[in-house]
Every structure is written in structure tokens, then in C-alpha cells.
Design a protein around this motif. Structure first.
Motif, PDB file in Angstrom:
ATOM      1  N   GLY A  84      62.083  66.033  77.311  1.00 37.94           N
ATOM      2  CA  GLY A  84      61.563  65.092  76.329  1.00 37.94           C
ATOM      3  C   GLY A  84      61.612  63.677  76.900  1.00 37.94           C
ATOM      4  N   ILE A  85      61.723  62.677  76.007  1.00 36.43           N
ATOM      5  CA  ILE A  85      61.662  61.290  76.471  1.00 36.43           C
ATOM      6  C   ILE A  85      62.975  60.860  77.145  1.00 36.43           C
ATOM      7  CG2 ILE A  85      59.982  60.546  74.747  1.00 36.43           C
ATOM      8  CD1 ILE A  85      62.420  59.253  73.257  1.00 36.43           C
ATOM      9  N   ALA A  86      62.855  59.879  78.051  1.00 37.88           N
ATOM     10  CA  ALA A  86      64.041  59.241  78.646  1.00 37.88           C
ATOM     11  C   ALA A  86      63.785  57.740  78.626  1.00 37.88           C
ATOM     12  CB  ALA A  86      64.254  59.736  80.074  1.00 37.88           C
ATOM     13  N   LEU A  87      64.466  57.044  77.698  1.00 37.41           N
ATOM     14  CA  LEU A  87      64.208  55.617  77.508  1.00 37.41           C
ATOM     15  C   LEU A  87      64.919  54.777  78.570  1.00 37.41           C
ATOM     16  CD1 LEU A  87      64.698  55.597  73.630  1.00 37.41           C
ATOM     17  CD2 LEU A  87      62.520  55.482  74.857  1.00 37.41           C
ATOM     18  N   ARG A  88      64.309  53.648  78.917  1.00 34.27           N
ATOM     19  CA  ARG A  88      64.933  52.709  79.863  1.00 34.27           C
ATOM     20  C   ARG A  88      65.565  51.523  79.134  1.00 34.27           C
ATOM     21  NH1 ARG A  88      59.533  52.404  83.231  1.00 34.27           N
ATOM     22  NH2 ARG A  88      58.926  52.392  81.061  1.00 34.27           N
ATOM     23  N   TYR A  89      64.942  51.106  78.057  1.00 32.04           N
ATOM     24  CA  TYR A  89      65.482  49.978  77.280  1.00 32.04           C
ATOM     25  C   TYR A  89      66.200  50.490  76.027  1.00 32.04           C
ATOM     26  CZ  TYR A  89      62.524  47.000  80.143  1.00 32.04           C
ATOM     27  OH  TYR A  89      61.939  46.347  81.185  1.00 32.04           O
ATOM     28  N   ASN A  94      58.706  71.696  55.605  1.00 31.36           N
ATOM     29  CA  ASN A  94      58.018  72.782  56.296  1.00 31.36           C
ATOM     30  C   ASN A  94      58.005  72.596  57.813  1.00 31.36           C
ATOM     31  OD1 ASN A  94      56.579  75.181  56.177  1.00 31.36           O
ATOM     32  ND2 ASN A  94      54.587  74.135  56.166  1.00 31.36           N
ATOM     33  N   ILE A  95      58.647  71.535  58.294  1.00 30.39           N
ATOM     34  CA  ILE A  95      58.654  71.309  59.745  1.00 30.39           C
ATOM     35  C   ILE A  95      59.999  71.723  60.313  1.00 30.39           C
ATOM     36  CG2 ILE A  95      58.508  69.568  61.585  1.00 30.39           C
ATOM     37  CD1 ILE A  95      56.544  68.035  59.743  1.00 30.39           C
ATOM     38  N   HIS A  96      59.958  72.660  61.240  1.00 24.57           N
ATOM     39  CA  HIS A  96      61.187  73.060  61.924  1.00 24.57           C
ATOM     40  C   HIS A  96      61.354  72.128  63.123  1.00 24.57           C
ATOM     41  CE1 HIS A  96      64.456  75.703  63.055  1.00 24.57           C
ATOM     42  NE2 HIS A  96      64.016  75.641  64.296  1.00 24.57           N
ATOM     43  N   TRP A  97      62.388  71.323  63.065  1.00 27.95           N
ATOM     44  CA  TRP A  97      62.550  70.229  64.027  1.00 27.95           C
ATOM     45  C   TRP A  97      63.824  70.456  64.828  1.00 27.95           C
ATOM     46  CZ3 TRP A  97      65.288  66.126  65.919  1.00 27.95           C
ATOM     47  CH2 TRP A  97      64.590  65.003  66.396  1.00 27.95           C
ATOM     48  N   GLU A  98      63.680  70.696  66.117  1.00 30.66           N
ATOM     49  CA  GLU A  98      64.843  70.838  67.001  1.00 30.66           C
ATOM     50  C   GLU A  98      64.768  69.741  68.056  1.00 30.66           C
ATOM     51  OE1 GLU A  98      67.410  72.947  67.044  1.00 30.66           O
ATOM     52  OE2 GLU A  98      66.811  74.319  65.435  1.00 30.66           O
ATOM     53  N   TYR A  99      65.873  69.550  68.771  1.00 36.19           N
ATOM     54  CA  TYR A  99      65.823  68.649  69.915  1.00 36.19           C
ATOM     55  C   TYR A  99      65.268  69.410  71.123  1.00 36.19           C
ATOM     56  CZ  TYR A  99      68.863  65.219  67.593  1.00 36.19           C
ATOM     57  OH  TYR A  99      69.385  64.279  66.758  1.00 36.19           O
ATOM     58  N   PRO A 100      64.554  68.732  72.024  1.00 38.80           N
ATOM     59  CA  PRO A 100      64.183  69.396  73.270  1.00 38.80           C
ATOM     60  C   PRO A 100      65.457  69.817  74.012  1.00 38.80           C
ATOM     61  CG  PRO A 100      63.025  67.298  73.051  1.00 38.80           C
ATOM     62  CD  PRO A 100      64.072  67.341  71.979  1.00 38.80           C
ATOM     63  N   LYS A 101      65.391  70.912  74.743  1.00 41.52           N
ATOM     64  CA  LYS A 101      66.584  71.398  75.448  1.00 41.52           C
ATOM     65  C   LYS A 101      66.637  70.897  76.889  1.00 41.52           C
ATOM     66  CE  LYS A 101      66.887  75.676  72.771  1.00 41.52           C
ATOM     67  NZ  LYS A 101      65.552  75.794  72.153  1.00 41.52           N
ATOM     68  N   PHE A 102      67.776  71.099  77.528  1.00 44.12           N
ATOM     69  CA  PHE A 102      67.988  70.834  78.964  1.00 44.12           C
ATOM     70  C   PHE A 102      67.619  69.414  79.391  1.00 44.12           C
ATOM     71  CE2 PHE A 102      66.892  75.423  78.594  1.00 44.12           C
ATOM     72  CZ  PHE A 102      68.169  75.919  78.852  1.00 44.12           C
ATOM     73  N   GLY A 103      67.838  68.447  78.500  1.00 46.99           N
ATOM     74  CA  GLY A 103      67.581  67.051  78.866  1.00 46.99           C
ATOM     75  C   GLY A 103      66.117  66.676  78.923  1.00 46.99           C
TER      76      GLY A 103
END
Lengths: 95, 397
Positions: free
Chosen positions: A89-94, A78-87
């Protein structure tokens, strides 16, 4: 350390619209009756994205670490799951 | 509309290997990456086999420390049993640096890499994909490579594969602590800053696989546990990590050091060969195919191997059968296929607990000179566990 403090360590760019949504809110009510609170999406999420308030699921998508476990754990698909757009959301360093 | 020979979705190890292969053959290749830069959405330990990565991407692999010691701690009901190995060619690395470097190698071979771009849908004409719609517009190509990671949204939307389920997926959470080089050396007893370790933990009831990796000036720790088990027992993954750090004494070791990053990732424990690997001119590779070695946790080597094959498949126009056949011939990929049976046994029931108890009992018997105990343990496990282990060893050849 509290989870909120752990989440503060992440670099994050907020998306204006939520990349997560519920397909059918009635299914969540059914799920709460069946599984009790916390339901699978709430307990599997490592970032406190989901909470159960006033008989509905509230989604704090800004906390999302984009792992996808909620979508897999939801017994009603029941969860509609997309990726965030245009870069966004999170940006990991490690990573 | 922009036109390419090959469009690759995802600039991780699989996507960059595919792009490198295709661009090196002179094709016009576009790689789209949803993160702000390659690696910024990717999570792993991360430990790699340096010689294998070099064999595809060339020398100058960015790494943190050589893994001089691989330590395994098996926790049965009482105390842990520790086993140390001294492997060759294993190194720890940071995904941001590693993935950026791999992507730059593909770029130098002629591939075009665009980040901050998310693939939304493929458009199809019958069995052939025509274009990829992204949040920044539409691109057309002769073939497409989906190296989109464990949440394989495009592969699922295209009906090539279904989603993971709670039985064949593991939730992992990871923390990275900033620890000074000298402190890492003194905590773990390393002679210098190029020496490091990888530490694996296995606990049962609930089944938990824990890990620790030493980087140059940071230490990563984390746990993975089957999603069905976490959901059934309503265990929160971050709580399981806290408990793990306490139980192993790692929280005491890391006390006073600051947390630099908290992340999570689902590890696929199913997929290839029990799924479609391609459709028409669209080829899937890496995590999107479930290619993580369940015994070594290595997802990067099979990602690179399958990415290279996907590049070849796009160049040669492989049919799904040929693509799958070529993958089965590849040692990096076929060994995962061979481990699937053991993997599903581990994921279900308490097989893992039985194995661990047997091994730790045997070692404790041996350490205390209890030869009749060893004999007893062997006889006790003769019927159920030992045949499983033997058949596993035979299948592993």
C-alpha cells in the motif's frame, strides 16, 4: 491539478489482492436507488477508488490512501475494509 | 511460536510510548508495524508540543521549524477575522522522522520492532487474549496493547469498541508542497529558517477547518470536514480543498511550487470516555480511543500520554475500570473528555457558524468603534450562545 496527478506523488507498493471488498453487491444497487450516483463511498473517497459501472461498484484499490472514510460513510456497513498486508500500500514521506 | 510479555500493535506515538514504558521496566516487548517503517502510514499536521514529547522520549526531538506565530482566520459570510498568538514550545515536524525517532527510542530501551507486519486477529480464551495472528505468523503474549490508529480494526473485531459513524468523524485531506527555505521566509515574512507558523482557518456552511504548517523546505495545507456533511451534500474532499485554497488565497501563494505528497486521514471526534478502553489483558490507546483534542487538533500528546498509561496498565495488570480511572486523572486525556460536549455541538447543526459570526461581528464592531454594536451583539447572543460558552469555560477548568 487532476486527482490522478496528485495520487502519482505517493510512494506505493501494489498488493496482489484487494484489501477492500463489498459484502453484498445487492445492497449497492439499493444504495444507488436511494442516494443516486455518486453514492456516499464514491463522494467521500479522496482517491477515486470507487466508481459505479453497469449497475455495480468497481473498486480500484490500487488508488487507496488507506483513510477508512468509505467504510464509515457506507450507509449499509457493506464495505469490508482491511489493511494491506506485508507492508504494502502507500508509504508516506511527510505524513 | 514466539513468546513475549507484551505485544504492541502499531509503532506510532501511542505504541512507541507504550513500548518504551514496558521495555524500560525490563519486559520482553514486541512492536508490530504495518507500514514499511514507523510513520510511513501516519498523517497529521504535524505540530507538536516539544517539551511534552521530550518529557517522555528525551531530547533531540526531530522538528522542522518553531511555531512562532499561530494564526487563526475565522471566515464568516464576508471577510475573515484574523487572530494571532505567539505560543511557546510548539514546533512543526514530519511524521516519518518523528515516528521513526520515537520507535528508535523504544528500541534502544529494549523493545523489538518489526515493520511490514499487519495484525489480523486476536485469539481469545474467555476474557483473556492469548495470541495475535499476523500476516507473518502468530505470537503469544501476557498482554496486548492496541495502538492501531483511527481504523481500529483489531479493537473492533475483538468487540471492545464499535466503528466510528458519519456524525463523529472528520475527513481530512492534505497536500505538501516543496518550497525553498528562502522562499518560505519571504512568503510568510520569517526572519530565518528556524522560524515558522501554524495557520488555522474555520469556515462555515459547509463547516471546514483548514490548516497550514510551514516545514523547513516545504509547506503543508489541508482541510477537514465532518463526514456526514460531505456525504449529505455530496462534496468531494479534494474539491473542498481546492476551493479552500482558492478562497484563502493560498493557491496563489503556492503557485509554481510542486506538490510532493497528497494524503488523507479520518479524525475521530468521539470515543473516550464513551467507550470501553480495554478488555481483559488488552489495552487500547491513542487514535484507536478517539484521543484527538478537538480544539487544538493535537492527537500526538494524548497518544503519548495514553500509550504510556497502556504500558503501565500492561505492567500492572490493570482492570478496565482502573485503566479508565487512570486515564481520567491524566490532564492530556481528561481535557478531551471535557471537550466532548462542545465538540458534538460543533459537529451538529450550525453552532460553529453562530460562534464565528458572533466573534467576527464583535471584533468588527470594536474595530469600527461601534460600541452600541458590541452591546447589540452581546444582547442578541445572550440567550443562546453566551451560556454555552460560559458552561464550556467552567467545565474546562
Amino acid at each position: 491539478m487532476r486527482l490522478e496527478e496528485k495520487l502519482y506523488t505517493l510512494r506505493y507498493k501494489k498488493d496482489e489482492e484487494s484489501h477492500l471488498s463489498i459484502n453484498d453487491v445487492d445492497k449497492c444497487i439499493e444504495c444507488e436507488k436511494e442516494n443516486g450516483n455518486p453514492m456516499p463511498c464514491i463522494s467521500i473517497c479522496p482517491a477515486n477508488v470507487y466508481s459505479w459501472e453497469d449497475n455495480k461498484i468497481v473498486i480500484g484499490y490500487e488508488n487507496c490512501v488507506e483513510c477508512g472514510a468509505c467504510r464509515i460513510a457506507c450507509p449499509y456497513e457493506n464495505i469490508h475494509w482491511e489493511y494491506p498486508k506485508f507492508g504494502k500500500g502507500i508509504a508516506l514521506r511527510y505524513g | 511460536m514466539l513468546n513475549y510479555d507484551i505485544v504492541v500493535v502499531g509503532a506510532g506515538p501511542a505504541g512507541s510510548a507504550a513500548a518504551l514504558k514496558a521495555a524500560s521496566a525490563g519486559k520482553k516487548v514486541l512492536v508490530i508495524e504495518r507500514g514499511p517503517e514507523p510513520g510511513s502510514k501516519n498523517v497529521s499536521g504535524a505540530m507538536i508540543r516539544k517539551d511534552f514529547v521530550s518529557s517522555v522520549f528525551g531530547d533531540s526531538v526531530p522538528f522542522e521549524r518553531k511555531v512562532d506565530t499561530l494564526k487563526l482566520s475565522l471566515y464568516d459570510k464576508e471577510s475573515p477575522v484574523n487572530i494571532d498568538f505567539h505560543p511557546n514550545q510548539l514546533v512543526t515536524t514530519g511524521r516519518l522522522k518523528l515516528d521513526k525517532w520515537m520507535s528508535s527510542v523504544a528500541e534502544n530501551a529494549g523493545a523489538m520492532v518489526i515493520s511490514k507486519t499487519t495484525g489480523l486477529n486476536l485469539t481469545w480464551d474467555g476474557d483473556k487474549a492469548k495470541t495475535l495472528i499476523t500476516d507473518r505468523g502468530e505470537v503469544s503474549a501476557k498482554s496486548f496493547i492496541l495502538a492501531e490508529g483511527v481504523n481500529a480494526l483489531l479493537s473492533m473485531k475483538s468487540g471492545i469498541r464499535g466503528d466510528l459513524n458519519t456524525e463523529n468523524s472528520v475527513q481530512t485531506v492534505k497536500e505538501v508542497y516543496s518550497v525553498k527555505k528562502e522562499d518560505i521566509n519571504s512568503i510568510f515574512g520569517f526572519p530565518d529558517e528556524s522560524t515558522g507558523m501554524s495557520w488555522r482557518f474555520v469556515m462555515t456552511d459547509p463547516l471546514v477547518a483548514g490548516f497550514l504548517y510551514t516545514y523547513k523546505d516545504s509547506v503543508s495545507v489541508g482541510i477537514g470536514s465532518p463526514i456526514n456533511q460531505l456525504v449529505e451534500r455530496k462534496i468531494r474532499p479534494e474539491k473542498l480543498l481546492d476551493d479552500f485554497l482558492d478562497k484563502t488565497g493560498l493557491s496563489a501563494k503556492l503557485k509554481g511550487y510542486s506538490l510532493r505528497e497528497y494524503s488523507a486521514k479520518v479524525i475521530p471526534e468521539g470515543g473516550f470516555p464513551n467507550m470501553n478502553v480495554s478488555k481483559g489483558n488488552v489495552y487500547i490507546c491513542g487514535d484507536a480511543l478517539g484521543l484527538v483534542d478537538p480544539l487544538t487538533f493535537d492527537g500526538i500528546s494524548p497518544a503519548i500520554a495514553s500509550g504510556t498509561l497502556a504500558g503501565t496498565a500492561a505492567l500492572e495488570g490493570f482492570t478496565p475500570d482502573i485503566y479508565k480511572y487512570e486515564m481520567m486523572k491524566n490532564t492530556e486525556i481528561s481535557k478531551i473528555a471535557k471537550e466532548r460536549k462542545l465538540e458534538s455541538e460543533f459537529m451538529s447543526g450550525n453552532k460553529a457558524g453562530e460562534y464565528i459570526n458572533m466573534i467576527s461581528t464583535l471584533l468588527k464592531n470594536w474595530a469600527s468603534g461601534d460600541l452600541s454594536g458590541i452591546r447589540g451583539t452581546m444582547i442578541e447572543n445572550y440567550k443562546n450562545i453566551i451560556p454555552d460558552m460560559l458552561s464550556f469555560v467552567i467545565n474546562m477548568r
